[in-house]
Write an enzyme that holds these catalytic residues in place. Structure first.
Site, PDB file in Angstrom:
ATOM      1  N   TYR A 190       0.833  -1.190   0.000  1.00  0.00           N
ATOM      2  CA  TYR A 190       0.000   0.000   0.000  1.00  0.00           C
ATOM      3  C   TYR A 190       0.875   1.250   0.000  1.00  0.00           C
ATOM      4  O   TYR A 190       0.619   2.207  -0.742  1.00  0.00           O
ATOM      5  CB  TYR A 190      -0.917  -0.022   1.221  1.00  0.00           C
ATOM      6  CG  TYR A 190      -1.933   1.094   1.280  1.00  0.00           C
ATOM      7  CD1 TYR A 190      -3.089   1.056   0.495  1.00  0.00           C
ATOM      8  CD2 TYR A 190      -1.753   2.183   2.125  1.00  0.00           C
ATOM      9  CE1 TYR A 190      -4.031   2.074   0.550  1.00  0.00           C
ATOM     10  CE2 TYR A 190      -2.681   3.206   2.188  1.00  0.00           C
ATOM     11  CZ  TYR A 190      -3.824   3.149   1.401  1.00  0.00           C
ATOM     12  OH  TYR A 190      -4.749   4.160   1.468  1.00  0.00           O
ATOM     13  N   VAL A 191       1.901   1.257   0.822  1.00  0.00           N
ATOM     14  CA  VAL A 191       2.829   2.383   0.873  1.00  0.00           C
ATOM     15  C   VAL A 191       3.474   2.596  -0.502  1.00  0.00           C
ATOM     16  O   VAL A 191       3.563   3.728  -0.995  1.00  0.00           O
ATOM     17  CB  VAL A 191       3.899   2.161   1.954  1.00  0.00           C
ATOM     18  CG1 VAL A 191       5.005   3.207   1.861  1.00  0.00           C
ATOM     19  CG2 VAL A 191       3.261   2.194   3.347  1.00  0.00           C
TER      20      VAL A 191
END
Length: 257
Positions: free
Chosen positions: A161-162
């Protein structure tokens, strides 16, 4: 103020991830501010209810059931905007996917792939099909992509996600550079913890995370979806005419810490 034009009067806007959370809040707000809205999401039943709600209040809206990870689905949504309302002036590429954080080596392949497909490929697909319509119109346009605090710094979210949300900001800046001379503005929202259904699902599975999310904000609270929608509407409007290539924080001060 009497006689003042609404923020998005006369514009046609596409909103992805529109069936709930920030996307649904944006759909209601954009329509209330005068835009004709093309709403895209995977949950057709919810989209249909939202479209009827908007139409009942005098707004203009159409639903397109589809997945932003599918280029064909996005192309169909953009074509629907043109076929129904004649053009596409603005887009809020908001669809996202997240799960509770795990260390990188524990993230399953399917979770990684879905995270990248929805959060990054979805924005890529949207830009690839939205921009040509705006170029053909000759009047420019405005695109807003949803990133996250996780797009500015490593957080407790998953590494996938990052990575995806960092990439959304890079993609936003590259697109702003590519199309600035043609009058197309491209910006990103750096969104902090927000009280959405997706957030409720995460907290339901991991209640101890709530305190961590609250601590991210100097205001000691999460945003309401409507607060993020307000920022997106402004960026899609002509009132932000000299703003492009930026990652605008709507995060309660999370990135200030």
């Amino acid at each position: 103020m009497s006689g003042e034009r609404s923020l998005l009067s006369g514009k046609v806007a596409m909103i992805t991830g529109a069936s709930s959370g920030i996307g649904a809040a944006a759909a209601r707000l954009f329509a209330a501010e005068g835009a004709a809205v093309v709403l895209m999401a995977r949950r057709k039943d919810r989209l249909d209810i939202l479209v009827e709600e908007i139409r009942a209040t005098g707004g203009r809206a159409v639903a397109v059931n589809g997945d932003v990870a599918s280029s064909d689905d996005v192309e169909r949504a953009v074509a629907t905007a043109v076929d129904t309302f004649g053009t596409l002036d603005a887009a809020f590429n908001n669809a996202g996917f997240a799960t509770a954080g795990k260390p990188l080596h524990e993230i399953e392949d399917d979770v990684y792939e879905q995270t990248i497909d929805v959060n990054l490929r979805g924005v890529w697909n949207c830009l690839r099909h939205q921009v040509p319509v705006m170029l053909r119109s000759g009047t420019g346009g405005s695109v807003v992509n949803t990133s996250s605090v996780a797009g500015m710094k490593a957080t407790g979210a998953s590494a996938a996600y990052v990575a995806a949300k960092h990439a959304v900001i890079g993609l936003t800046r590259a697109a702003a550079l590519d199309y600035g001379e043609q009058g197309i503005r491209v910006n990103a929202l750096v969104v902090g913890s927000t009280r959405t259904e997706m957030m409720d699902e995460v907290l339901g599975a991991h209640p101890a995370l709530e305190e961590a999310f609250l601590s991210h904000s100097v205001q000691r609270r999460m945003s309401a979806p409507e607060e993020v929608a307000q920022a997106a509407a402004w960026l899609c409007s002509d009132r932000s005419s000299f703003v492009t290539g930026t990652a605008m924080a709507v995060d309660g001060g999370a990135t200030a810490q």
